[in-house]
Design an enzyme around this catalytic site. Sequence first.
Site, PDB file in Angstrom:
ATOM      1  N   HIS A 156       0.841  -1.222   0.000  1.00 42.74           N
ATOM      2  CA  HIS A 156       0.000   0.000   0.000  1.00 42.74           C
ATOM      3  C   HIS A 156       0.874   1.270   0.000  1.00 42.74           C
ATOM      4  O   HIS A 156       0.429   2.321   0.456  1.00 42.74           O
ATOM      5  CB  HIS A 156      -0.935   0.047   1.209  1.00 42.74           C
ATOM      6  N   SER A 277      15.197  21.456 -16.291  1.00 42.88           N
ATOM      7  CA  SER A 277      14.009  22.264 -16.500  1.00 42.88           C
ATOM      8  C   SER A 277      14.430  23.577 -17.147  1.00 42.88           C
ATOM      9  O   SER A 277      15.500  24.102 -16.856  1.00 42.88           O
ATOM     10  CB  SER A 277      13.342  22.546 -15.158  1.00 42.88           C
ATOM     11  N   LYS A 283      16.469  21.636 -11.002  1.00 39.89           N
ATOM     12  CA  LYS A 283      15.801  20.361 -11.274  1.00 39.89           C
ATOM     13  C   LYS A 283      16.582  19.394 -12.148  1.00 39.89           C
ATOM     14  O   LYS A 283      17.306  19.767 -13.043  1.00 39.89           O
ATOM     15  CB  LYS A 283      14.434  20.624 -11.932  1.00 39.89           C
ATOM     16  N   GLU A 290       9.870   8.309 -16.943  1.00 40.82           N
ATOM     17  CA  GLU A 290       8.515   8.859 -17.123  1.00 40.82           C
ATOM     18  C   GLU A 290       7.972   8.489 -18.500  1.00 40.82           C
ATOM     19  O   GLU A 290       6.827   8.086 -18.654  1.00 40.82           O
ATOM     20  CB  GLU A 290       8.540  10.378 -16.980  1.00 40.82           C
TER      21      GLU A 290
END
Length: 457
Positions: A156, A277, A283, A290
């Site tokens: 979970h 970024s 970043k 992804e």
Amino acid sequence: MSKLWGGRFTKETDKLVEEFTASITFDKELASEDIEGSIAHVQMLGDCGIIAIEDANTIKEGLLTIQQKINNGNVEFLVEHEDIHMNIEKLLIDEIGPVGGKLHTGRSRNDQVATDMHLYLRKQTKSIIGLLNDVQKAIMNQAKDHIDTILPGYTHLQRAQPISFAHHLLAYFWMLERDKERLQDSLKRINWSPLGAGALAGTTFPIDRQQTAELLGFDMVYPNSMDAVSDRDFIVEFLSHASLIMTHISRLSEELVIWSSQEFQFIELDDAFCTGSSIMPQKKNPDVPELLRAKTGRVYGNLVGLLTVLKGLPLAYNKDMQEDKEGMFDTVATLDGSLRLLAPMILTMTVNKDKMHQAVSQDFSNATDIADYLVTKGLPFRQAHEIIGKIVLYAINNQKFLLGLTIEEYQQFSPLFKEDIYEILQPKNVVGARNSQGGTGFQQVKNQLSFAEQFID
Ligand code: ARG
């Protein structure tokens, strides 16, 4: 009429129709398979005395020349010739003259295209099996270095029990092993030869399907000519196996994204696999995992697309079946690209052992082990569970972890607690103690690694 099938027609095809029905823009990918199939076919035509041996040889030479020209980029495929089959036949006739027109004796584009697809998918399936094997090797490599690296295992997405990082990684090894096995098994069905089924009913010529099957390395011929030309099950099967592979890649990618977040910092992906970024200079984005996660969508889509094309089609060939190709090519390219990136990305990621260890020392993931401790002292598990629940609540309320409670505190909950509890609660011992077969215990993980070794080529 300039078309190979122009005889029955009195009008030129509408330009828009020509473009709409043509498949050459994408089925040119099948050029080599088409030529390979034609060479086998013409060899058989010659050997069976259906056409003269000299003609067969001339055609074979012509086909080889065309293959050369394609390799050298000296061929232009034309939409007016609709698809790869007719483009190559047209090129052949231009190359060797009217004798080239004998190639299509005793076959149809329907068994021809099916043959091309079988040859293509056999080649690609083998190549993808090899790429899966490379990812497995990368996983094994990292796993070997991290048998005793401990991190929280989750259920979970809540910390459950500490585990060996190698154990976590190896779970993916076995998913990919089953993927390899499924692809391997599908080769049995891919390896049936449709060639010689004709348009749908066979042919009046005394062809030898066994010979063409052997020349093309197929294991058997389709026993039913109608099935041979209308079967696309092998492609559906491939797309389905590909979907499951992408599911696995996507789950792993999701973990890489989570693990490399500021909140976790369990791993760091190599700079070569990340991007920055345009506005936030701090970043480092995990774009590769992804995108791997996202590309799963198109692969599922291609599977559903083909299933939908096929449902409700009457036997035998229907033009609808031309829609089997783009989704298949796209899936092959997506899988190929994804697996080629995944292997080096896994190999080059750095694992932050300290962060992982810090995480297991500041949680309650050793709670089950206190319960097991009381069980070994004779308490039924259910009662032990109840007691530990209370201990955890007490610890939370007092802002302590289980290793931080004093023995007096423990003994308030049960007189069975002794000093040895502290040794048992060390994360290293918590993991090491799970020595049941297939568990995360260090010895089990070592056994698993050497077993895994046997599945690698
Ligand atoms: N381009 C066609 C396809 O991919 C080849 C077979 C065409 N057969 C036909 N009877 N029109 O399906």
